[in-house]
Every structure is written in C-alpha cells, then in structure tokens.
Design an enzyme around this catalytic site. Structure first.
Site, short mmCIF file in Angstrom:
data_model
loop_
_atom_site.label_atom_id
_atom_site.label_comp_id
_atom_site.label_asym_id
_atom_site.label_seq_id
_atom_site.Cartn_x
_atom_site.Cartn_y
_atom_site.Cartn_z
N ASP A 70 0.82 -1.21 0.00
CA ASP A 70 0.00 0.00 0.00
C ASP A 70 0.86 1.26 0.00
O ASP A 70 2.08 1.20 0.16
CB ASP A 70 -0.96 0.00 1.21
CG ASP A 70 -0.26 -0.20 2.55
OD1 ASP A 70 0.98 -0.28 2.59
OD2 ASP A 70 -0.97 -0.27 3.57
N ASN A 141 -6.73 -2.57 14.64
CA ASN A 141 -8.15 -2.80 14.34
C ASN A 141 -8.34 -4.00 13.42
O ASN A 141 -9.43 -4.22 12.90
CB ASN A 141 -8.78 -1.55 13.72
CG ASN A 141 -8.21 -1.23 12.34
OD1 ASN A 141 -7.23 -1.83 11.91
ND2 ASN A 141 -8.82 -0.28 11.65
#
Ligand code: PGA
Length: 249
Positions: A70, A141
């Site tokens: 990414d 998360n």
C-alpha cells in the site's frame, strides 16, 4: 484446510532474525522469488536483518521481485512519510535490491487515473506469476494494508478510505501535517491470491487483533480472511500472542 501455523518468539528481534534467515534460504533456492512487502513499524527489524545479511554475510536479494502492499494517496514519493521512501531507505538501497524489480502503488497519480493505475498493478503482479510469499503486518483494528474493517474479501488493488483510528495512530509521525484520508492498497482478494502468507505482529497492542483474526472469519476483522487461506504463518512475539486461547506466552 490446514490450520494456521503459529511461531511465537521471545521478542520481535528473535522473530525477525529467524524469518530473515528463512527468507535467505528461500531466495537462495529461488533467486527471483516474488514477495509482497509491508511497511510500518512491524517489518523494521526484519528489514534491518536483511540489510545486515547483505552487508555482512553476502546475502544476494538483487533478483527478488517485490510488490508493496500500500501507499498513502495523495503522497509524493520523496515525502518523508511515503511508503516509497521507507522502502528505498530501509530495504531497497541498503540491502541491495534492484529498484527496477520493486513496485509500490504510486501516491502521485491523479484521481482520474487511480483506477487504471490499480488495474495495471494487478496486471503486473499477474505477469510476474503472482506473489509467492506475502509478508504482512496487522493493524490494531485488524486491518491488512488499508483494508479496514468491512472491506470486501474479494477486493483487488483500490483506493480506500483510512479508518479514523488508522489516521490517529499515524498522526505522531506526520507531526503537525494532516494524515491523508485515503490510500491505495492491495485488496484482500489480492492478498488471498498469494501462494503463502506470513503475518508478523509484535507487542501487547496487537494481542487483541491477533486473537480476533485467529478466532473466526468476520468482516469486522479483515485479517480473519486469512483463515480461508491454506498456507498462513503467524510470526509473533509473546506479547502479541498473549490473548490467544492456548498461548504459551
Ligand atoms: P505497524 O502497522 O507495523 O506500524 O504497527 C501495521 C498496520 O497497521 O498494518
């Protein structure tokens, strides 16, 4: 389905050293191995050990192909916070990788060109024969790359919105500047196509996400998609393994 393999080390350094040694063996057997590569705090010790193996023990990474997971968007490639710069400074240059064989999504493409850029990234991965070994970190998360909770499990490389908690965790590194709201990321489908996967997680703040990812498949924890992959290894330190049901930590 083969259950995930769990490797639990006393600390991050021990895990990174063992994994770098394993990678060196794999690359010796297959010099053009195609790796999927992460950025962030997690892979720092691994990359430092790969640099040391190159400088002190002659490890040759120069024919390895790499596809990064990414990049922030928008983001200049030479920005101190860009993942492109992280890779160049921490791995590609000091460990002797060939920059021409290393790819990272560009944070510099115009918005109307992002979709074509993402499609071209997927095509390049396919043309390389796919990612043989995908190395990952995991977010607190449960995210993988910028695949935040709720991300589609068949997603391909795309422009994604960062979760507020992801942006908040990045804020310290950005000092007073605004953290980008979006990033280009391989999709969970891209990740699940890899031949094998190694997820690294170190430290107590990752323990809950690791436990959730290994408990049951749930869109609320993107990393739990890896339960559907037949060849996944979790490389943990004791602190990150502490909330697993039968942890030996
Ligand atoms: P970290 O980030 O390696 O900086 O902890 C991992 C992630 O958020 O995917």
């Amino acid at each position: 389905m083969r259950p995930p393999e769990l490797l639990i080390y006393p600390d991050a350094q021990a895990g990174a050293t063992a994994f770098a040694t394993e990678l060196r063996l794999r690359v010796a057997a297959d010099p053009e191995l195609t790796l999927g590569l992460p950025t962030g705090g997690t892979p720092r010790a691994l990359y430092a050990e790969m640099v040391r193996l190159h400088r002190e023990e002659g490890a040759d990474w120069s024919r390895v192909r790499g596809f990064n997971l990414d990049e922030y968007w928008p983001m200049a490639a030479d920005d101190p916070q860009s993942f492109a710069r992280f890779m160049r400074e921490r791995l590609i240059e000091p460990a002797g990788f060939d920059p021409g064989r290393m790819r990272i999504p560009s944070g510099e493409v115009a918005e109307d060109a992002v979709a074509a850029h993402c499609a071209a990234y997927e095509e390049e991965i396919a043309a390389a024969g796919g990612v043989a070994l995908q190395i990952l970190g995991i977010g607190v998360n449960g995210h993988l790359g910028f695949n935040e909770p709720g991300a589609a499990w068949d997603g391909r490389t795309h422009l994604a919105a960062l979760a507020p908690s992801t942006r908040a965790r990045a804020q310290a590194a950005f000092a007073g500047r605004e953290v980008p709201h979006r990033g280009i990321t391989m999709g969970l489908g891209t990740i699940l196509d890899a031949g094998s996967v190694v997820v690294m997680a170190f430290g107590a703040d990752k323990a809950e996400a690791v436990a959730r990812a290994l408990a049951e498949p749930s869109p609320a924890c993107p990393a739990s998609c890896l339960l559907q992959h037949p060849r996944v290894t979790w490389l943990l330190d004791r602190a990150a393994a502490a909330e697993l049901p039968d942890a030996h930590a």
